[in-house]
Scaffold this motif. Structure first.
Motif, mmCIF file in Angstrom:
data_model
loop_
_atom_site.group_PDB
_atom_site.id
_atom_site.type_symbol
_atom_site.label_atom_id
_atom_site.label_comp_id
_atom_site.label_asym_id
_atom_site.label_seq_id
_atom_site.Cartn_x
_atom_site.Cartn_y
_atom_site.Cartn_z
ATOM 1 N N VAL A 107 -9.091 -4.404 13.016
ATOM 2 C CA VAL A 107 -9.901 -3.196 13.238
ATOM 3 C C VAL A 107 -10.878 -3.411 14.384
ATOM 4 O O VAL A 107 -11.055 -2.533 15.235
ATOM 5 N N PHE A 161 -3.085 -3.567 5.194
ATOM 6 C CA PHE A 161 -4.170 -2.997 4.395
ATOM 7 C C PHE A 161 -3.780 -2.893 2.926
ATOM 8 O O PHE A 161 -2.677 -2.490 2.594
ATOM 9 N N SER A 162 -4.709 -3.261 2.066
ATOM 10 C CA SER A 162 -4.496 -3.134 0.630
ATOM 11 C C SER A 162 -5.790 -2.673 -0.006
ATOM 12 O O SER A 162 -6.860 -3.224 0.269
ATOM 13 N N LEU A 163 -5.707 -1.653 -0.842
ATOM 14 C CA LEU A 163 -6.898 -1.114 -1.491
ATOM 15 C C LEU A 163 -7.559 -2.113 -2.429
ATOM 16 O O LEU A 163 -8.734 -1.991 -2.736
ATOM 17 N N ASN A 203 0.845 -1.188 0.000
ATOM 18 C CA ASN A 203 0.000 0.000 0.000
ATOM 19 C C ASN A 203 0.882 1.241 0.000
ATOM 20 O O ASN A 203 2.087 1.154 -0.212
ATOM 21 N N HIS A 208 -11.561 -6.538 2.246
ATOM 22 C CA HIS A 208 -11.517 -6.646 3.702
ATOM 23 C C HIS A 208 -11.032 -5.345 4.335
ATOM 24 O O HIS A 208 -9.942 -5.274 4.879
ATOM 25 N N ILE A 209 -11.860 -4.318 4.272
ATOM 26 C CA ILE A 209 -11.496 -3.049 4.901
ATOM 27 C C ILE A 209 -11.632 -3.174 6.414
ATOM 28 O O ILE A 209 -10.814 -2.689 7.164
ATOM 29 N N ILE A 210 -12.678 -3.860 6.830
ATOM 30 C CA ILE A 210 -12.868 -4.133 8.261
ATOM 31 C C ILE A 210 -12.482 -5.585 8.492
ATOM 32 O O ILE A 210 -13.077 -6.497 7.931
ATOM 33 N N ASN A 211 -11.477 -5.782 9.323
ATOM 34 C CA ASN A 211 -11.037 -7.135 9.640
ATOM 35 C C ASN A 211 -10.902 -7.273 11.157
ATOM 36 O O ASN A 211 -11.254 -6.369 11.910
ATOM 37 N N THR A 250 -8.329 -5.173 -1.831
ATOM 38 C CA THR A 250 -9.093 -6.232 -1.167
ATOM 39 C C THR A 250 -10.427 -5.708 -0.672
ATOM 40 O O THR A 250 -10.632 -4.508 -0.519
ATOM 41 N N TYR A 287 -2.553 -3.060 11.029
ATOM 42 C CA TYR A 287 -3.569 -2.794 10.010
ATOM 43 C C TYR A 287 -2.967 -2.023 8.845
ATOM 44 O O TYR A 287 -3.214 -2.346 7.685
#
Length: 156
Positions: A127, A115-117, A56, A121-124, A119, A111
């Motif tokens: 978080v 985090f990768s844009l 990211n 899975h924004i909330i994992n 995917t 996080y």
């Protein structure tokens, strides 16, 4: 020193709220302790693979840490022992306020690294645990159901 503990004395909870918040504190503490000990007892564990996998806008920072032997050793130690110390602190309710902030920082960095844009899975789970720790910062219990209660009694 008394002013540091003033905010704790002004918070009151019902018995059920205290049980649930204390349970949450202990559960998060257990998770931190378990993750930390898993890393400590794996002699070949390193954050290097996790850091190198970052993909990211902040990847350059995590890749730099992974490539620098001294920074990687510091990162590994902070991860291993930081999680153990946070876990013990939350379970015992001892010095838990500053260590909750440290836990939030660690979780935020985990996080940010993962985090990768690309995917969905924004909330994992990171978080969710981070937000639960923020709830514990806003609604502390260790002054009533932890060893912090002894610090408060001795500072009155």
């Amino acid at each position: 020193m008394k002013s540091v503990f003033l905010e704790y004395r002004t918070k009151t909870y019902s018995k059920l709220q205290l049980i649930v918040l204390t349970g949450l504190r202990i559960a998060i503490g257990w998770h931190f302790l378990q993750e930390g000990l898993n890393k400590v007892y794996q002699p070949d564990w390193s954050a290097k693979t996790f850091l190198e996998a970052s993909n990211n806008l902040c990847s350059f920072l995590f890749h730099y840490i992974a490539e620098n032997e001294m920074l990687l050793e510091i990162s590994d130690s902070v991860n291993q022992w930081g999680q153990v110390i946070i876990g013990v602190s939350l379970i015992l309710g001892l010095l838990s306020k500053p260590l909750k902030y440290f836990g939030v920082l660690l979780l935020f960095l985990y996080y940010l690294c993962s985090f990768s844009l690309g995917t969905a899975h924004i909330i994992n789970s990171i978080v969710i645990e981070l937000l639960a720790l923020c709830i514990l910062i806003l609604f502390p219990t260790s002054y009533k159901t932890g060893l912090d209660s002894f610090l408060i009694k001795h500072n009155r």
